[in-house]
Scaffold this active site. Sequence first.
Site, PDB file in Angstrom:
ATOM      1  N   ARG A   1     -41.904 -30.477 -21.241  1.00 40.26           N
ATOM      2  CA  ARG A   1     -41.646 -29.625 -20.051  1.00 40.26           C
ATOM      3  C   ARG A   1     -42.594 -28.342 -19.756  1.00 40.26           C
ATOM      4  NH1 ARG A   1     -35.575 -28.030 -19.832  1.00 40.26           N
ATOM      5  NH2 ARG A   1     -35.870 -26.467 -21.498  1.00 40.26           N
ATOM      6  N   TYR A   2     -42.840 -27.841 -20.649  1.00 40.82           N
ATOM      7  CA  TYR A   2     -43.794 -26.679 -20.521  1.00 40.82           C
ATOM      8  C   TYR A   2     -45.185 -27.359 -20.926  1.00 40.82           C
ATOM      9  CZ  TYR A   2     -39.594 -24.040 -21.199  1.00 40.82           C
ATOM     10  OH  TYR A   2     -38.186 -23.422 -20.934  1.00 40.82           O
TER      11      TYR A   2
ATOM     12  N   ARG B   1     -46.230 -27.058 -25.260  1.00 36.23           N
ATOM     13  CA  ARG B   1     -45.212 -27.373 -26.289  1.00 36.23           C
ATOM     14  C   ARG B   1     -44.400 -28.486 -25.814  1.00 36.23           C
ATOM     15  NH1 ARG B   1     -44.422 -22.707 -23.678  1.00 36.23           N
ATOM     16  NH2 ARG B   1     -42.550 -22.052 -23.017  1.00 36.23           N
TER      17      ARG B   1
ATOM     18  N   CYS C   1     -25.967 -35.038 -36.954  1.00 35.13           N
ATOM     19  CA  CYS C   1     -26.000 -33.592 -37.477  1.00 35.13           C
ATOM     20  C   CYS C   1     -24.845 -33.571 -38.520  1.00 35.13           C
ATOM     21  CB  CYS C   1     -25.662 -32.778 -36.319  1.00 35.13           C
ATOM     22  SG  CYS C   1     -26.511 -32.712 -34.909  1.00 35.13           S
TER      23      CYS C   1
ATOM     24  N   CYS D   1     -21.083 -29.607 -33.329  1.00 32.18           N
ATOM     25  CA  CYS D   1     -20.384 -28.540 -32.448  1.00 32.18           C
ATOM     26  C   CYS D   1     -19.962 -29.014 -31.092  1.00 32.18           C
ATOM     27  CB  CYS D   1     -21.592 -27.306 -32.313  1.00 32.18           C
ATOM     28  SG  CYS D   1     -22.571 -27.293 -33.811  1.00 32.18           S
TER      29      CYS D   1
ATOM     30  N   CYS E   1     -21.936 -28.595 -27.895  1.00 32.85           N
ATOM     31  CA  CYS E   1     -23.400 -29.006 -27.921  1.00 32.85           C
ATOM     32  C   CYS E   1     -24.153 -29.313 -26.459  1.00 32.85           C
ATOM     33  CB  CYS E   1     -23.330 -30.413 -28.905  1.00 32.85           C
ATOM     34  SG  CYS E   1     -25.365 -30.906 -29.061  1.00 32.85           S
TER      35      CYS E   1
ATOM     36  N   ARG F   1     -26.708 -31.244 -26.130  1.00 27.43           N
ATOM     37  CA  ARG F   1     -27.025 -32.919 -26.257  1.00 27.43           C
ATOM     38  C   ARG F   1     -25.806 -33.698 -26.902  1.00 27.43           C
ATOM     39  NH1 ARG F   1     -31.893 -30.722 -29.200  1.00 27.43           N
ATOM     40  NH2 ARG F   1     -33.080 -29.776 -27.420  1.00 27.43           N
TER      41      ARG F   1
ATOM     42  N   ASP G   1     -24.517 -23.577 -21.938  1.00 30.52           N
ATOM     43  CA  ASP G   1     -24.892 -24.850 -21.015  1.00 30.52           C
ATOM     44  C   ASP G   1     -23.842 -25.283 -20.252  1.00 30.52           C
ATOM     45  OD1 ASP G   1     -27.886 -23.962 -21.439  1.00 30.52           O
ATOM     46  OD2 ASP G   1     -27.824 -25.460 -23.088  1.00 30.52           O
TER      47      ASP G   1
ATOM     48  N   ASP H   1     -30.502 -20.812 -19.812  1.00 28.71           N
ATOM     49  CA  ASP H   1     -31.450 -21.909 -19.806  1.00 28.71           C
ATOM     50  C   ASP H   1     -31.173 -22.285 -18.359  1.00 28.71           C
ATOM     51  OD1 ASP H   1     -33.428 -23.235 -20.751  1.00 28.71           O
ATOM     52  OD2 ASP H   1     -32.496 -23.543 -22.598  1.00 28.71           O
TER      53      ASP H   1
ATOM     54  N   LYS I   1     -36.009 -20.878 -19.877  1.00 28.27           N
ATOM     55  CA  LYS I   1     -35.115 -19.817 -20.429  1.00 28.27           C
ATOM     56  C   LYS I   1     -35.462 -18.450 -19.279  1.00 28.27           C
ATOM     57  CE  LYS I   1     -34.947 -21.288 -24.945  1.00 28.27           C
ATOM     58  NZ  LYS I   1     -36.034 -22.547 -24.872  1.00 28.27           N
TER      59      LYS I   1
HETATM   60  S1  SF4 Z   1     -25.368 -27.796 -31.335  1.00 36.44           S
HETATM   61 FE1  SF4 Z   1     -25.541 -29.946 -31.089  1.00 36.44          FE
HETATM   62  S2  SF4 Z   1     -27.765 -30.642 -31.945  1.00 36.44           S
HETATM   63 FE2  SF4 Z   1     -26.979 -28.636 -32.770  1.00 36.44          FE
HETATM   64  S3  SF4 Z   1     -26.186 -28.811 -34.912  1.00 36.44           S
HETATM   65 FE3  SF4 Z   1     -24.413 -28.765 -33.420  1.00 36.44          FE
HETATM   66  S4  SF4 Z   1     -23.984 -30.786 -32.557  1.00 36.44           S
HETATM   67 FE4  SF4 Z   1     -26.132 -30.736 -33.683  1.00 36.44          FE
END
Ligand code: SF4
Length: 433
Positions: A154-155, A158, A167, A171, A174, A176, A335, A372, A379
């Site tokens: 995107r940038y 990088r 993972c 979380c 998350c 993603r 997000d 973001d 950001k």
């Molecule tokens: S935020 Fe998403 S990618 Fe990061 S550790 Fe938690 S579940 Fe995994």
Amino acid sequence: MREGEKMEPASDSNLSVPPRGARRASQLYLFSLPMEGEKMEESRETVPQVWKGVSEKEWNDWRWQLRHRITTLEQLKEIIDLTTEEIEGIKHSKGRLALAVTPYFTSLMDPTNPNCPIRRQAIPRIEEIHLSKSEMVDPLGEDKHAPVPGLVHRYPDRVLLLVTDQCAVYCRYCTRRRLVGSSERSITQGNFEEVLKYLKNHRKVRDVLLSGGDPLLLENERLEEILSRLRALPHIEILRIGTRVPVTLPQRITGGLVRMLKKYHPLMISIHFTHPKEITDQVRRACGELADGGFPLGSQTVLLKGINDKPYIMKKLVQELLKIRVRPYYIYQCDLVMGTEHFRTSVATGIQIMGKLRGYTTGYAVPTYVVDAPGGGGKIPLQPDYVVSRGKGKIVLRNYEGRIFEYPEPNILEFKKKRPMGEEKAIPKKVTA
Ligand code: SF4
């Protein structure tokens, strides 16, 4: 572990492990001092009854921890007094974001308090099925900036390389969640070759951030193959790893891993911390090993309602992070991810927290608060407004306590006018050796 005793570093063979019961005793009152009249959660690694027969060697083996992650309602019920909201949340999480928690991270949960910050992050709740209009599957527009599967560009200088979708703990907020946990696999060799081909043709890229999922869940050999081949590209100056493993599975930070990573400096590690309760002796050891390995460590924290959205909690977190040599780097506004509205605070809350950090604690401990931009704008930093007004020749500023100060701007035009004639000529334009 007795007070004053040094915890042995974990090793790949897990031969040196601390006595578990004593370790718990030393962690019991880490955060017992309340701040600003509020009660601070205590950090506690209390091994639940179901794992009481597990040996120290097993408990400190990251592969054992991964194999024994809690993934079902039945398993969790044996350890935690689940609320109706959690039970329903777990039932509805199938086909959405999977439930998975390491025994270690489970051991930090308060089994009787549903508002425990560790518990809130990892156990699904029924609120996740509520979808608000503003939420998106891919809130940062990563997929539309992926020229090759697994690579986000995107940038200009990088790229983000998603090396696995696994993972240690998923979380609930998350960003993603559309990707993680679906197959628990790493990037295929074919896709990685495509990534390398793309990078060879894009020589402006100087920085590769490995993320996922969690790159540190790859076996050392696979991770080394990825790092070494990226490092072999002459225009790649910096490698970075984004990880939550030092927090959710600190046993993974072994001498063998650190020795391998050290071959690929400059390598920076961004660790995802959320709450001071996460900073245990295990985490201190893990971060200490990484810091001793020479990796600049930064933390990234998502601002989460009911978890860390109070200034005294965030202040405690950033101060504890500095003590373990992790520089607070970013606080992210949550997000617009599907099913996460219950985690979102207002932006004003984030700005207010920043106002209670800047000036009130060490500058090194003050992260940048960012939104973001939805859809992929990058950001955007936010902070309280310290500029009261801009006038001719001066700027009026407010300090962290609200006191007002004037700063006279240099008057360049006046200065030029007052210069004696011919002065320009006296200043050599070029100095040659
Ligand atoms: S935020 Fe998403 S990618 Fe990061 S550790 Fe938690 S579940 Fe995994």
